[in-house]
Design an enzyme around this catalytic site. Structure first.
Site, PDB file in Angstrom:
ATOM      1  N   LEU A  38       0.700  -1.420   0.042  1.00  0.00           N
ATOM      2  CA  LEU A  38       0.031   0.063  -0.172  1.00  0.00           C
ATOM      3  C   LEU A  38       1.034   0.998  -0.025  1.00  0.00           C
ATOM      4  O   LEU A  38       2.200   1.503   0.430  1.00  0.00           O
ATOM      5  CB  LEU A  38      -1.092   0.226   1.386  1.00  0.00           C
ATOM      6  CG  LEU A  38      -1.634   1.879   1.804  1.00  0.00           C
ATOM      7  CD1 LEU A  38      -2.765   1.002   2.202  1.00  0.00           C
ATOM      8  CD2 LEU A  38      -1.045   2.171   2.499  1.00  0.00           C
ATOM      9  N   ASN A  40       0.372   5.387   0.339  1.00  0.00           N
ATOM     10  CA  ASN A  40      -0.782   7.107   0.432  1.00  0.00           C
ATOM     11  C   ASN A  40      -0.154   8.700   0.403  1.00  0.00           C
ATOM     12  O   ASN A  40       0.690   8.395  -1.000  1.00  0.00           O
ATOM     13  CB  ASN A  40      -1.797   6.207   1.389  1.00  0.00           C
ATOM     14  CG  ASN A  40      -1.201   6.370   2.882  1.00  0.00           C
ATOM     15  OD1 ASN A  40      -0.200   5.418   3.266  1.00  0.00           O
ATOM     16  ND2 ASN A  40      -1.049   7.145   4.146  1.00  0.00           N
ATOM     17  N   ASP A  41      -0.309   8.958   1.218  1.00  0.00           N
ATOM     18  CA  ASP A  41       0.394  10.585   1.203  1.00  0.00           C
ATOM     19  C   ASP A  41       2.005  11.082   0.988  1.00  0.00           C
ATOM     20  O   ASP A  41       2.652  10.065   0.704  1.00  0.00           O
ATOM     21  CB  ASP A  41       0.525  11.093   2.350  1.00  0.00           C
ATOM     22  CG  ASP A  41      -0.981  11.167   3.194  1.00  0.00           C
ATOM     23  OD1 ASP A  41      -2.426  10.535   2.847  1.00  0.00           O
ATOM     24  OD2 ASP A  41      -0.773  11.630   4.348  1.00  0.00           O
ATOM     25  N   GLN A  57       4.229   7.496   1.055  1.00  0.00           N
ATOM     26  CA  GLN A  57       3.814   6.757   2.867  1.00  0.00           C
ATOM     27  C   GLN A  57       3.754   5.096   1.742  1.00  0.00           C
ATOM     28  O   GLN A  57       2.889   4.983   0.749  1.00  0.00           O
ATOM     29  CB  GLN A  57       2.567   6.708   2.899  1.00  0.00           C
ATOM     30  CG  GLN A  57       2.681   8.108   3.984  1.00  0.00           C
ATOM     31  CD  GLN A  57       3.203   7.957   5.219  1.00  0.00           C
ATOM     32  OE1 GLN A  57       2.285   7.552   6.169  1.00  0.00           O
ATOM     33  NE2 GLN A  57       4.299   8.621   5.584  1.00  0.00           N
ATOM     34  N   TYR A 100       5.596   8.667   9.770  1.00  0.00           N
ATOM     35  CA  TYR A 100       4.278   8.754   8.802  1.00  0.00           C
ATOM     36  C   TYR A 100       4.598  10.614   8.297  1.00  0.00           C
ATOM     37  O   TYR A 100       5.877  10.775   8.299  1.00  0.00           O
ATOM     38  CB  TYR A 100       3.264  10.059   9.898  1.00  0.00           C
ATOM     39  CG  TYR A 100       2.564   8.742  10.735  1.00  0.00           C
ATOM     40  CD1 TYR A 100       2.563   7.603   9.943  1.00  0.00           C
ATOM     41  CD2 TYR A 100       1.692   8.914  11.452  1.00  0.00           C
ATOM     42  CE1 TYR A 100       1.957   6.211  11.403  1.00  0.00           C
ATOM     43  CE2 TYR A 100       0.077   7.314  12.026  1.00  0.00           C
ATOM     44  CZ  TYR A 100       1.044   6.326  11.751  1.00  0.00           C
ATOM     45  OH  TYR A 100       0.324   5.979  11.899  1.00  0.00           O
ATOM     46  N   SER A 101       4.154  11.001   7.261  1.00  0.00           N
ATOM     47  CA  SER A 101       3.596  12.174   6.873  1.00  0.00           C
ATOM     48  C   SER A 101       4.515  13.434   7.109  1.00  0.00           C
ATOM     49  O   SER A 101       5.083  13.668   8.365  1.00  0.00           O
ATOM     50  CB  SER A 101       2.955  12.900   5.833  1.00  0.00           C
ATOM     51  OG  SER A 101       1.494  11.600   5.109  1.00  0.00           O
ATOM     52  N   ARG A 160       0.641  15.579  13.377  1.00  0.00           N
ATOM     53  CA  ARG A 160       1.410  15.634  12.459  1.00  0.00           C
ATOM     54  C   ARG A 160       1.471  16.250  11.732  1.00  0.00           C
ATOM     55  O   ARG A 160       0.795  16.876  11.275  1.00  0.00           O
ATOM     56  CB  ARG A 160       0.891  13.810  11.927  1.00  0.00           C
ATOM     57  CG  ARG A 160      -0.750  13.705  11.664  1.00  0.00           C
ATOM     58  CD  ARG A 160      -1.141  12.504  11.676  1.00  0.00           C
ATOM     59  NE  ARG A 160      -1.997  12.158  11.253  1.00  0.00           N
ATOM     60  CZ  ARG A 160      -3.634  12.183  11.973  1.00  0.00           C
ATOM     61  NH1 ARG A 160      -3.328  12.238  13.784  1.00  0.00           N
ATOM     62  NH2 ARG A 160      -4.106  11.908  12.054  1.00  0.00           N
ATOM     63  N   ASP A 161       2.190  15.558  10.137  1.00  0.00           N
ATOM     64  CA  ASP A 161       2.397  16.003   8.818  1.00  0.00           C
ATOM     65  C   ASP A 161       3.594  17.621   8.631  1.00  0.00           C
ATOM     66  O   ASP A 161       2.342  18.479   8.148  1.00  0.00           O
ATOM     67  CB  ASP A 161       1.144  16.197   8.044  1.00  0.00           C
ATOM     68  CG  ASP A 161      -0.365  15.096   8.602  1.00  0.00           C
ATOM     69  OD1 ASP A 161       0.675  13.806   8.275  1.00  0.00           O
ATOM     70  OD2 ASP A 161      -0.613  14.319   7.863  1.00  0.00           O
ATOM     71  N   GLU A 219      -5.821  17.152   8.526  1.00  0.00           N
ATOM     72  CA  GLU A 219      -4.108  16.554   8.211  1.00  0.00           C
ATOM     73  C   GLU A 219      -3.641  17.292   6.734  1.00  0.00           C
ATOM     74  O   GLU A 219      -4.184  17.384   6.008  1.00  0.00           O
ATOM     75  CB  GLU A 219      -5.106  15.008   7.872  1.00  0.00           C
ATOM     76  CG  GLU A 219      -5.404  14.265   9.063  1.00  0.00           C
ATOM     77  CD  GLU A 219      -4.604  12.391   8.740  1.00  0.00           C
ATOM     78  OE1 GLU A 219      -4.297  11.930   9.763  1.00  0.00           O
ATOM     79  OE2 GLU A 219      -5.760  12.128   7.357  1.00  0.00           O
TER      80      GLU A 219
END
Length: 486
Positions: A38, A40-41, A57, A100-101, A160-161, A219
């Site tokens: 998988l 994602n971002d 990600q 994480y992002s 986050r991010d 987010e």
């Protein structure tokens, strides 16, 4: 998981599943995707030593949102991507439950990545760490101890991010955060030296200033400026992906949304003074967590995740992969409106061309293709009209103008995807309409009237579905150009 096993397990998963993934006819041709598992971002989108770098990600072990690493690809033209060694893995005490992002910035000839380390205890309680990694060659990174530990007073552990930028010799970052009242917010931090960070305050969010109830978490915030091409004014934009918005007619129909505000960032207060409504950046089924960067040509380029959290019912899961990123787009503001345009490099992959010009009433097949670009101009409009793409047995994706409702409609209900819903946007009265459409093996991106509106959606046609059909209820003038991708 033992930190020493992280890389070994990644390599085993890739070797186990790669042959199955490579044989899947839904694998994309010109979109970033994971080799298995998988993604994602998009993260750390930057330009360094003459190359574009995209981190994203990636869970190499399964198609679930776990075991997040930062995968890494680089490119000279934003279209042909070379996979690099995984940049960051969950192999430190402050990222053991996921990297994480975050974002990237180049300072004094070094590439810095600013990211969130995620830690959970046995009961699922979260700790969040904002961390930095630095590289001299763009591929090998030294990781620093966390710069920001957990959250300021009045907020939950959902922070986050980080998106970082420089202004007047000082560094700033916006982060998504959740208040103790379970409201989504954006906060601002600053740094004099990139390593030590100061909390400046909350700048936007649900029930902040004039904005009322607007989601339980924001987010992947992004802040940047663009010059209005018509007025010459400098416009501040705040992009965010709020979670928890209820559908309103044609708006907010995805599980979670992404959009922007025009406004003005006051660094002293601090506050982002919102001067517009929240506008969804993309009207399609699959768009979230975009990240932008300014390249050495002065372009503000954005790439999004072509997916949405908690929406994982895709047919590729059986082959152990899921999701991709969008094609890169150039952002511009024209007369107070944000436009998204395909990057100029897209013309470099144009291959064989076919053309059609004439009047259409009913349906007319004008060609075939699976991966291609279309430019279609409709005029003398007096009824419903549009295109049917990737047409075959039990497959078609329809882009249609509803003449009565004055809306453009994207309908992917006839295909292998579980979600059969449509997406719409109001365009108003039109004497003519231009669509520029990019179709890959399992996606469609529709740019309306030079990027006034955009639809991005995953589609999953059956293998031999390749017809291209133009249709109109009343006689409509059509001019079409189609290029197969090389």
């Amino acid at each position: 998981m033992d930190f020493k096993q992280v890389k070994e397990n990644e390599e085993k998963a890739v070797l186990k599943n790669k042959n199955v993934v490579d044989s899947d006819f839904w694998r994309q041709k010109y979109h970033i995707q994971g080799i298995v598992g998988l993604i994602n971002d998009p993260n750390g989108f930057s330009q360094f030593n003459g190359e574009y770098h995209m981190f994203y990600q990636w869970n190499p072990l399964s198609t679930e949102h776990k075991n997040k690493t930062w995968a890494h690809s680089k490119s000279h033209d934003l279209l042909h991507w070379e996979r690099c060694e995984t940049a960051l893995r969950p192999d430190t005490w402050y990222s053991k439950n996921g990297v994480y992002s975050g974002s990237g910035i180049v300072i004094d000839g070094k590439l810095y990545l600013f990211y969130t380390g995620n830690v959970k205890d046995a009961e699922g309680n979260r700790e969040s760490y904002q961390c930095i990694a630095v590289s001299e060659d763009g591929e090998h990174f030294d990781r620093w101890e966390p710069s920001i530990v957990n959250q300021p007073d009045g907020y939950t552990r959902h922070i986050r991010d980080p998106k970082i930028w420089e202004k007047d010799g000082k560094y700033y970052a916006v982060l998504g955060i959740q208040s103790e009242k379970l409201e989504g917010k954006v906060v601002l931090y600053s740094s004099e030296n990139i390593k030590n960070w100061k909390f400046e305050g909350e700048i936007a969010g649900a029930n902040h200033g004039k904005l009322k109830d607007f989601g339980f978490m924001w987010e992947c915030p992004d802040y940047f400026q663009l010059k209005d091409e018509k007025t010459g004014k400098i416009i501040d934009l705040l992009v965010a992906s709020p979670q928890g918005l209820e559908p309103q007619g044609d708006l907010y129909n995805n599980k979670y949304q992404t959009g922007y505000f025009f406004g003005k960032l006051d660094y002293e207060k601090p506050e982002f003074e919102i001067r517009s409504e929240f506008v969804e950046i993309d009207r399609g089924h699959d768009f979230y967590a975009p990240q932008s960067m300014e390249d050495n040509k002065g372009r503000r380029i954005v790439v999004g995740w072509m997916g949405v959290p908690e929406d994982e019912d895709f047919p590729t899961v059986k082959n152990e992969w899921i999701h991709c990123l969008t094609l890169p787009r150039k952002l511009k503001v024209r007369d107070g409106k944000l436009y998204q345009e395909p990057i100029s490099e897209m013309v470099s992959i144009r291959g064989e061309k076919i053309e059609f010009e004439g009047f259409v009433k009913g349906e007319k097949e004008i060609g075939k293709g699976k991966t291609y670009e279309l430019i279609v101009k409709f005029s003398d409009i007096s009824s419903d009209f549009g295109l049917k793409l990737r047409v075959g047995k039990n497959s078609e994706t329809v882009v249609k103008f509803d003449f009565e409702d004055k809306k453009l409609v994207l309908d992917r209900s006839c295909g292998a995807q579980a979600d059969k819903s449509v997406r719409k946007v109001f365009l108003g009265d039109r004497k003519d309409l231009e669509l520029r459409i990019f179709v890959d093996n399992s996606s469609i991106e529709v740019f309306v009237n030079n990027g006034e509106e955009v639809f991005s959606s995953r589609i999953f046609p059956l293998e031999n579905a390749d017809k291209i059909i133009v249709f109109a209820e009343n006689e409509t003038k059509v001019k079409l150009e189609k290029w197969e991708w090389q």
